[in-house]
Design an enzyme around this catalytic site. Structure first.
Site: not given
Length: 517
Positions: A229, A266
């Site tokens: 993330d 990401e």
């Protein structure tokens, strides 16, 4: 000899599924290079114990469904303890949220998934912790605390100009990034929100803590990899080289623990910002693909996405010859794709046909395959999966009252299974098609040199002597094109199409996939 072939979509599905057994290509697992990954928000997936919240045992009960769909792996949104429903503010990196079950439940899920050749990837949130994490509770207690330097601090007077930051980025609408813990003049940095204080990766102790957490999940628990993330924000945006260096080090540490570890990052940005992360994160989400797919479908600009994807892949190739392009049509942060396409079933089916016949390793967001709906705020992009009619659906999660994905707006899975033209069977057919032809899974992308009507998207996929030609009419008006010589065998069709003497007529939002003999 003149040949005319008219194939509406339902007939095409029947033709594909009723081929003689000996003529049907073998279905292969191309993960991670080009396999299909299914993203699950556990809380909304399947409730096995009647407490209204989805759980690990519920996922275990539905692994055969994931296998039936054709997915090769599951990516779980955060599963660690957290005070929020989304769980991106972790309070314990070596545990699972009790709402979802126990660590033994998760290990059982892993075991059953692996029996079915389904890999498990978990969300790893290391840019920040939750503000309730023991590290941060210690850190904010005083400047002399040993955990103080685990986070980023500044005195109020030195950051006065930054306290009311007004710039909104692609991945954050938070306008305040320095936060007052209420204990003096020092402020801490939290890029996304005050409840998510950023870790200080200039501190070697922090990096060692993170590597140990990775070891725990790979070695002690046995997951197959991580979705990383906010990978762009390990260091501030003005330190991109430090970000790149960190991820290379992270990859080396994880590979030393598990040589075949899967890492997907990401990096929410355009290709020029994304590509330099590839040496550290061999798989990266292709946000350009997502947004250009929507633009293509909504503006009826046929070659827009094909040209963009070719540009992205060539750009990545210049950075490293070995990478995984993680394509997607929507995820837990974007409005559901059916909403983005004006709830138009024809456009929706075609968008998925494009996703699953393009190069890359596609990610599917749970519920896409049954046409679930959802708009911001995020809770309503993550509504519960509809397994059956409400009166029969004892496993449907009820942690939130759905606003968009209800029985009145979405046909539940069990009803779609029996309908050859349903979204579910459309997804299932396309995944099987992709996994049956190496050129569709692994092939390169070649664009036609001939001029095409504005609404037509066409491309070739080639690998190992197999060549496939794909054509889509993304407009509403019918068009006609010349099919390249040698492409006569139709292996997939969507919408009404007619092939006659090398000329292909395509109705609105229709597609055809040809195999070269």
């Amino acid at each position: 000899m003149k040949q005319t072939l008219l194939i509406p979509s339902i007939l095409a599905l029947a033709l594909f599924s009723s081929c003689e057994k000996e003529e049907t290509p073998a279905v292969k697992n191309y993960w991670p290079e080009a396999g299909v990954t299914y993203e699950i928000f556990v809380q909304s997936f399947y409730d096995s114990n009647g407490d209204s919240i989805g759980d690990f045992n519920g996922v275990t009960q539905k692994l055969d469904y994931v296998k039936e769909l054709g997915a090769n792996a599951i990516w779980f949104m955060p599963i660690m303890p957290s005070p929020t429903y989304h769980k991106y503010d972790v309070t314990d990196y070596k545990a699972v949220h009790p709402d979802y079950g126990t660590m033994d439940d998760f290990k059982k899920l892993l075991e059953e998934a692996h029996k079915r050749d389904i890999k498990i990837v978990i969300d790893m949130i290391i840019n920040h912790t939750g503000s309730d994490h023991p590290w941060f509770i210690e850190a904010k207690s005083g400047r002399d605390n040993p955990y103080r330097d685990y986070y980023v601090w500044a005195q109020k007077d030195t950051i006065a100009d930054f306290l009311n930051k007004k710039t909104i980025t692609l991945d954050s609408d938070n306008i305040r990034q320095w936060h007052d813990p209420g204990q003096g003049e020092d402020y801490y940095y939290g890029f996304f929100w005050g409840g998510m204080p950023d870790l200080n990766f200039d501190n070697p102790k922090v990096r060692e803590e993170i590597y140990e957490i990775g070891r725990f999940w790979l070695e002690d628990i046995g997951v197959d990899g991580f979705r990383l993330d906010a990978a762009k924000h390990i260091f501030p945006d003005d330190r991109p080289l430090d970000n790149h260096t960190f991820w290379k080090e992270f990859r080396e540490k994880m590979v030393a623990i598990k040589p075949d570890v899967y890492l997907v990052g990401e990096v929410y940005d355009k290709k020029e910002i994304v590509a330099p992360y590839l040496p550290g994160l061999p798989a990266l989400f292709n946000f350009d693909f997502h947004y250009t797919l929507l633009e293509t479908m909504n503006t009826e600009n046929g070659m827009l996405l094909a040209n963009k994807q070719k540009e992205v892949l060539d750009f990545y190739q210049a950075i490293t010859p070995s990478f995984i392009d993680a394509t997607f049509s929507s995820n837990h942060d974007q409005p559901r794709i059916l909403n983005e396409l004006g709830s138009d079933p024809a456009k929706y089916k075609q968008a998925i046909a494009i996703l699953l016949t393009m190069p890359g390793a596609p990610y599917l967001y749970y519920g896409e395959e049954i046409g679930m709906l959802g708009l911001k705020p995020d809770e309503h992009i993550r509504e519960p999966f509809l397994w059956d009619k409400k009166s029969k659906d004892t496993g449907r999660a009820q942690w939130i009252k759905p606003k968009y994905s209800k029985d009145s707006t979405v046909v539940p899975l069990e009803l779609q299974r029996a309908d050859p033209s349903s979204y579910f069977n459309h997804y299932k057919t396309l995944i099987q098609l992709r996994n049956s032809y190496p050129a569709l899974a692994l092939g390169n992308l070649m664009l036609p040199e001939t001029e095409l009507p504005k609404t037509v998207m066409a491309y070739h996929r080639n690998t190992g002597g197999q060549e496939i030609f794909v054509v889509h009419n993304v407009g509403k008006a019918p068009v006609e094109i010349e099919v390249p010589e040698g492409f006569e065998e139709v292996i997939f069709s969507l919408g009404e199409t007619a092939l006659s003497s090398g000329k292909l007529k395509l109705s609105g939002n229709s597609s055809q996939v040809f195999l070269k003999k």
